[in-house]
Write a protein that holds these residues in place. Sequence first.
Motif, PDB file in Angstrom:
ATOM      1  N   PHE A  20       0.830  -1.192   0.000  1.00 49.53           N
ATOM      2  CA  PHE A  20       0.000   0.000   0.000  1.00 49.53           C
ATOM      3  C   PHE A  20       0.868   1.247   0.000  1.00 49.53           C
ATOM      4  CE2 PHE A  20      -1.862  -3.572   2.120  1.00 49.53           C
ATOM      5  CZ  PHE A  20      -3.118  -3.670   1.550  1.00 49.53           C
ATOM      6  N   ASP A  21       0.451   2.247  -0.779  1.00 50.78           N
ATOM      7  CA  ASP A  21       1.122   3.546  -0.700  1.00 50.78           C
ATOM      8  C   ASP A  21       0.148   4.538  -0.066  1.00 50.78           C
ATOM      9  OD1 ASP A  21      -0.646   4.494  -2.699  1.00 50.78           O
ATOM     10  OD2 ASP A  21       0.814   4.258  -4.306  1.00 50.78           O
ATOM     11  N   ALA A  22       0.543   5.786   0.023  1.00 48.22           N
ATOM     12  CA  ALA A  22      -0.277   6.788   0.707  1.00 48.22           C
ATOM     13  C   ALA A  22      -1.655   6.936   0.070  1.00 48.22           C
ATOM     14  CB  ALA A  22       0.443   8.133   0.738  1.00 48.22           C
ATOM     15  N   SER A  23      -1.755   6.700  -1.240  1.00 49.75           N
ATOM     16  CA  SER A  23      -3.041   6.903  -1.914  1.00 49.75           C
ATOM     17  C   SER A  23      -4.015   5.738  -1.718  1.00 49.75           C
ATOM     18  CB  SER A  23      -2.821   7.131  -3.414  1.00 49.75           C
ATOM     19  OG  SER A  23      -2.400   5.937  -4.036  1.00 49.75           O
ATOM     20  N   ASP A  24      -3.512   4.574  -1.337  1.00 47.48           N
ATOM     21  CA  ASP A  24      -4.423   3.431  -1.202  1.00 47.48           C
ATOM     22  C   ASP A  24      -4.340   2.746   0.166  1.00 47.48           C
ATOM     23  OD1 ASP A  24      -2.049   2.001  -1.436  1.00 47.48           O
ATOM     24  OD2 ASP A  24      -2.594   1.026  -3.314  1.00 47.48           O
ATOM     25  N   ILE A  25      -3.849   3.470   1.157  1.00 49.65           N
ATOM     26  CA  ILE A  25      -3.756   2.902   2.493  1.00 49.65           C
ATOM     27  C   ILE A  25      -5.150   2.553   3.041  1.00 49.65           C
ATOM     28  CG2 ILE A  25      -3.784   4.991   3.912  1.00 49.65           C
ATOM     29  CD1 ILE A  25      -1.189   2.193   4.225  1.00 49.65           C
ATOM     30  N   TRP A  26      -6.179   3.219   2.519  1.00 52.62           N
ATOM     31  CA  TRP A  26      -7.560   2.925   2.906  1.00 52.62           C
ATOM     32  C   TRP A  26      -7.948   1.496   2.532  1.00 52.62           C
ATOM     33  CZ3 TRP A  26     -11.059   1.492  -0.827  1.00 52.62           C
ATOM     34  CH2 TRP A  26     -10.671   1.731  -2.161  1.00 52.62           C
ATOM     35  N   GLU A  27      -7.174   0.874   1.646  1.00 56.32           N
ATOM     36  CA  GLU A  27      -7.440  -0.484   1.180  1.00 56.32           C
ATOM     37  C   GLU A  27      -6.986  -1.567   2.153  1.00 56.32           C
ATOM     38  OE1 GLU A  27      -8.706  -2.059  -1.540  1.00 56.32           O
ATOM     39  OE2 GLU A  27      -8.378  -0.826  -3.281  1.00 56.32           O
ATOM     40  N   ALA A  59      -0.679   1.395   9.837  1.00 56.60           N
ATOM     41  CA  ALA A  59       0.405   1.724   8.914  1.00 56.60           C
ATOM     42  C   ALA A  59       1.049   3.041   9.352  1.00 56.60           C
ATOM     43  CB  ALA A  59      -0.132   1.865   7.493  1.00 56.60           C
ATOM     44  N   PRO A  60       2.342   3.167   9.172  1.00 57.51           N
ATOM     45  CA  PRO A  60       2.991   4.438   9.485  1.00 57.51           C
ATOM     46  C   PRO A  60       2.607   5.487   8.441  1.00 57.51           C
ATOM     47  CG  PRO A  60       4.539   2.977   8.394  1.00 57.51           C
ATOM     48  CD  PRO A  60       3.275   2.188   8.613  1.00 57.51           C
ATOM     49  N   PRO A  61       2.805   6.757   8.736  1.00 59.66           N
ATOM     50  CA  PRO A  61       2.570   7.782   7.706  1.00 59.66           C
ATOM     51  C   PRO A  61       3.490   7.502   6.509  1.00 59.66           C
ATOM     52  CG  PRO A  61       2.920   8.795   9.858  1.00 59.66           C
ATOM     53  CD  PRO A  61       3.237   7.333  10.006  1.00 59.66           C
ATOM     54  N   LEU A  62       2.933   7.537   5.325  1.00 56.51           N
ATOM     55  CA  LEU A  62       3.695   7.246   4.118  1.00 56.51           C
ATOM     56  C   LEU A  62       3.875   8.502   3.292  1.00 56.51           C
ATOM     57  CD1 LEU A  62       1.876   3.937   3.115  1.00 56.51           C
ATOM     58  CD2 LEU A  62       4.072   4.153   4.281  1.00 56.51           C
ATOM     59  N   LYS A  63       5.025   8.612   2.634  1.00 54.58           N
ATOM     60  CA  LYS A  63       5.329   9.769   1.793  1.00 54.58           C
ATOM     61  C   LYS A  63       5.654   9.298   0.385  1.00 54.58           C
ATOM     62  CE  LYS A  63       7.279  12.171   5.698  1.00 54.58           C
ATOM     63  NZ  LYS A  63       8.437  11.974   6.540  1.00 54.58           N
ATOM     64  N   GLY A  64       5.211  10.078  -0.591  1.00 58.55           N
ATOM     65  CA  GLY A  64       5.549   9.778  -1.977  1.00 58.55           C
ATOM     66  C   GLY A  64       5.182   8.366  -2.368  1.00 58.55           C
TER      67      GLY A  64
END
Length: 161
Positions: A20-27, A59-64
Amino acid sequence: MLTKMLSRSTCAACRLCCQFDASDIWELPVLPPETVAAVQQMQPDVKLVPVGAEQTFAAPPLKGEELFACPMLTAHGCGLSEQEKPFDCQVWPFRLMQTENGKIGIAISELCSGMQSYSDAQLQAFLQEGLADTMFAYAEQHPAHVKPWMDGYRMILQQDA
C-alpha cells in the motif's frame, strides 16, 4: 475463491494487493476477531487500529511512493491460512463499496492486471455464480468492510433492494 478467473501464480508474481502507498492505504484489509487472533499469534508485535467493530493494520505515515507491506506478507505469499485470510483479501480485486445511490455494490480494481482481460459481463456472470451472494451477506454482517466509493474502481454489480 477467485481461482476460476485468477490463478494463484498470477497473484504470487504480482502481490500488488499486499502493498500500500499513501493513496491506497484505505485499502488495508479489515480484520474480524478470528483473523486478529491469528495475526497476534503469528506476530504479537503487529500494531492494529479499530475500524468500526473490527480492526486493521496500523500503517505508518507514508510519503511519496513509499510502501507499507501487509505484515502477513512473506516471501511465499500470505502467511495466513485460507481460513484465516481476511475476507477483503479473499475477494480482492473485488471490493464491497457504497454506490452513489446508497446501495452496496461490488466493484473491481482497475489495477489488477490478472482481471483486466475480462469484460464487465464476464465479471458479472462470475459474481452471480455465488460470490455476489456471499459478498452481500458478508457486508450485512460486517459493515466495516463496505468502503466508500473511490476512483480506480469500476462498479460491476449492485445489490438489489
